[in-house]
Design an enzyme around this catalytic site. Structure first.
Site, short mmCIF file in Angstrom:
data_model
loop_
_atom_site.label_atom_id
_atom_site.label_comp_id
_atom_site.label_asym_id
_atom_site.label_seq_id
_atom_site.Cartn_x
_atom_site.Cartn_y
_atom_site.Cartn_z
N TYR A 82 31.47 25.60 47.74
CA TYR A 82 32.30 26.82 47.74
C TYR A 82 32.49 27.35 49.16
O TYR A 82 33.59 27.74 49.56
CB TYR A 82 31.69 27.90 46.85
CG TYR A 82 32.45 29.21 46.92
CD1 TYR A 82 33.77 29.29 46.47
CD2 TYR A 82 31.87 30.35 47.46
CE1 TYR A 82 34.48 30.49 46.55
CE2 TYR A 82 32.58 31.55 47.54
CZ TYR A 82 33.87 31.61 47.09
OH TYR A 82 34.59 32.78 47.18
N TYR A 140 32.88 40.17 53.69
CA TYR A 140 31.51 39.81 53.32
C TYR A 140 30.75 39.35 54.58
O TYR A 140 31.32 38.63 55.42
CB TYR A 140 31.49 38.63 52.32
CG TYR A 140 31.83 38.96 50.89
CD1 TYR A 140 31.95 40.26 50.41
CD2 TYR A 140 32.03 37.91 49.98
CE1 TYR A 140 32.26 40.51 49.07
CE2 TYR A 140 32.34 38.15 48.65
CZ TYR A 140 32.45 39.46 48.21
OH TYR A 140 32.75 39.69 46.89
N GLU A 174 32.50 36.11 34.85
CA GLU A 174 33.57 36.62 35.70
C GLU A 174 34.81 36.84 34.84
O GLU A 174 35.03 36.08 33.88
CB GLU A 174 33.84 35.58 36.80
CG GLU A 174 34.93 35.97 37.73
CD GLU A 174 35.08 34.99 38.89
OE1 GLU A 174 34.07 34.50 39.45
OE2 GLU A 174 36.25 34.72 39.23
N ARG A 205 40.08 27.29 53.55
CA ARG A 205 41.10 28.26 53.15
C ARG A 205 41.33 29.29 54.27
O ARG A 205 42.47 29.61 54.60
CB ARG A 205 40.67 28.95 51.87
CG ARG A 205 41.57 30.11 51.50
CD ARG A 205 41.24 30.68 50.15
NE ARG A 205 39.87 31.16 50.01
CZ ARG A 205 39.39 31.76 48.92
NH1 ARG A 205 40.18 31.92 47.87
NH2 ARG A 205 38.14 32.17 48.86
N ARG A 256 41.31 42.18 46.06
CA ARG A 256 40.81 42.38 44.69
C ARG A 256 41.94 42.38 43.66
O ARG A 256 41.71 42.10 42.49
CB ARG A 256 40.04 43.69 44.59
CG ARG A 256 38.81 43.73 45.47
CD ARG A 256 37.73 42.75 45.03
NE ARG A 256 36.63 42.71 45.98
CZ ARG A 256 35.62 41.84 45.90
NH1 ARG A 256 35.58 40.93 44.96
NH2 ARG A 256 34.67 41.86 46.80
C1 LIG Z 1 33.59 36.86 42.15
C2 LIG Z 1 34.02 36.83 43.42
O1 LIG Z 1 34.77 35.88 43.98
C3 LIG Z 1 35.36 34.83 43.25
C4 LIG Z 1 35.94 33.90 44.25
C5 LIG Z 1 37.24 34.04 44.65
C6 LIG Z 1 37.82 33.16 45.70
O2 LIG Z 1 37.07 32.60 46.49
O3 LIG Z 1 39.06 33.03 45.73
C7 LIG Z 1 38.09 35.01 44.06
C8 LIG Z 1 37.62 35.77 43.03
C9 LIG Z 1 36.42 35.34 42.30
O4 LIG Z 1 36.82 34.27 41.47
C10 LIG Z 1 33.67 37.92 44.37
O5 LIG Z 1 33.49 37.60 45.55
O6 LIG Z 1 33.62 39.08 43.93
#
Ligand SMILES: C=C(O[C@@H]1C=C(C(=O)O)C=C[C@H]1O)C(=O)O
Length: 315
Positions: A134, A194, A299, A141, A207
């Site tokens: 990830y 983050y 999620e 990305r 978000r």
């Molecule tokens: C759950 C989270 O992230 C996840 C990861 C994401 C991504 O990397 O595109 C987008 C939303 C969620 O699926 C979060 O960081 O709150």
């Protein structure tokens, strides 16, 4: 009516599908099938849980494919789907695939990306250098956005979850016209801020995206407050925090459409379904897959319809 809509069901029943995503027990590379860009994602263990997601605005669609990316566009929106094959390291392939997709959006004339979904095989496993896949994906990305040819730097809403097949499959929705707004959640640190304990580059997403027509496309949302996972090991508490996070973005959770709930463990499905049934009224797709942090168990995402402006009438 040319609002963006998403429904779960038979694409043949939709006059002009923009793109089709089949969540089932197999994966296929994106391609144009039966006149529609289509991708199969392996996110379901039990075939009875398979779900087909159809995006449409009810306008006629032109389709094509380029560089392995299948696309459909209707003058307002484009749907694109692409794939990065299995690799020892993902950042280079993800960077290249995203850049190709962005270049296609520029050439087709739909440069405003509002929503992206990313399905990352072996998401919590290490790559050849020991970096979690990830985090490796996030690096590629972020590098693609660093050099993006797209006209402004607002990040799209997104989802980044696991899949039961190696490689990365993604799809996105972009608009021809400007006007959408990126929305953050005051309970959560913006993901792109983050701290680096979560990886060398933070996740590039907002978000939610508010469309000019009023709809809100909500990103994959989990049990995160600030930047920390809360309630590790407790799926019920994680569900409640996730629902509270969603409720700060959407005025009415019962009105959410196209809700997808991703659950890490099959054994948690019943408990999650019980809680979600109390809240959501429309169709909900339950998908079993790993998530972007090993301590996340659940999620959720969805689309909030346009909220009619309240008009107060003097009595
Ligand atoms: C759950 C989270 O992230 C996840 C990861 C994401 C991504 O990397 O595109 C987008 C939303 C969620 O699926 C979060 O960081 O709150």
């Amino acid at each position: 009516m040319d609002r963006l809509r998403c429904l779960f069901g038979d694409p043949a029943a939709v006059p002009h599908p923009l793109g089709v995503v089949r969540y089932g027990t197999v994966a296929t590379a994106p391609s144009v099938r039966s006149g529609t860009p289509t991708v199969d994602l392996h996110l379901v263990r039990d075939p009875a849980q398979a779900v087909t997601e159809v995006w449409t605005t009810d306008r006629p669609v032109s389709v094509g494919s380029r560089d392995g990316i299948a696309f459909g566009h209707d003058g307002r929106y484009v749907f694109c789907a692409g794939r990065v094959p299995a690799a020892a390291r993902y950042a280079p392939g993800v960077r290249q695939a995203y850049r190709r997709a962005f270049g296609l959006l520029v050439d087709l004339g739909y440069p405003y990306v509002v929503r992206m979904w990313n399905f990352v095989g072996r998401i919590n496993e290490p790559n050849a250098d020991g970096l979690e896949i990830y985090r490796d994906f996030c690096r590629g990305r972020a590098e693609a956005f660093d050099s993006s040819p797209l006209p402004r730097d607002t990040l799209p809403a997104a989802t980044g979850v696991g899949a039961h097949t190696e490689g990365v499959t993604f799809y996105l929705l972009a608009r021809r016209a400007a006007g959408h707004v990126a929305v953050e959640n005051h309970r959560q640190v913006p993901a792109y801020h983050y701290p680096d304990r979560y990886g060398p580059r933070p996740p590039s997403f907002a978000r939610a995206s508010r469309l000019p027509d009023g709809e809100l496309l909500i990103s994959g949302t989990a049990s995160i407050l600030g930047h920390a996972t809360v309630h590790p090991g407790d799926v019920v508490a994680q569900c409640r925090t996730t629902l509270a996070n969603l409720a700060t973005l959407a005025a009415d959770l019962s009105a959410l459409q196209a809700v997808k709930v991703y659950v890490r463990h099959t054994g948690d499905l019943d408990a999650v379904r019980r809680l979600c049934t109390e809240v959501f009224v429309g169709d909900v797709a339950y998908l079993v897959t790993d998530l972007c942090r090993t301590d996340l168990l659940v999620e959720m995402e969805g689309m909030s319809p346009r909220v009619r402006r309240q008009v107060s009438v003097p009595v």
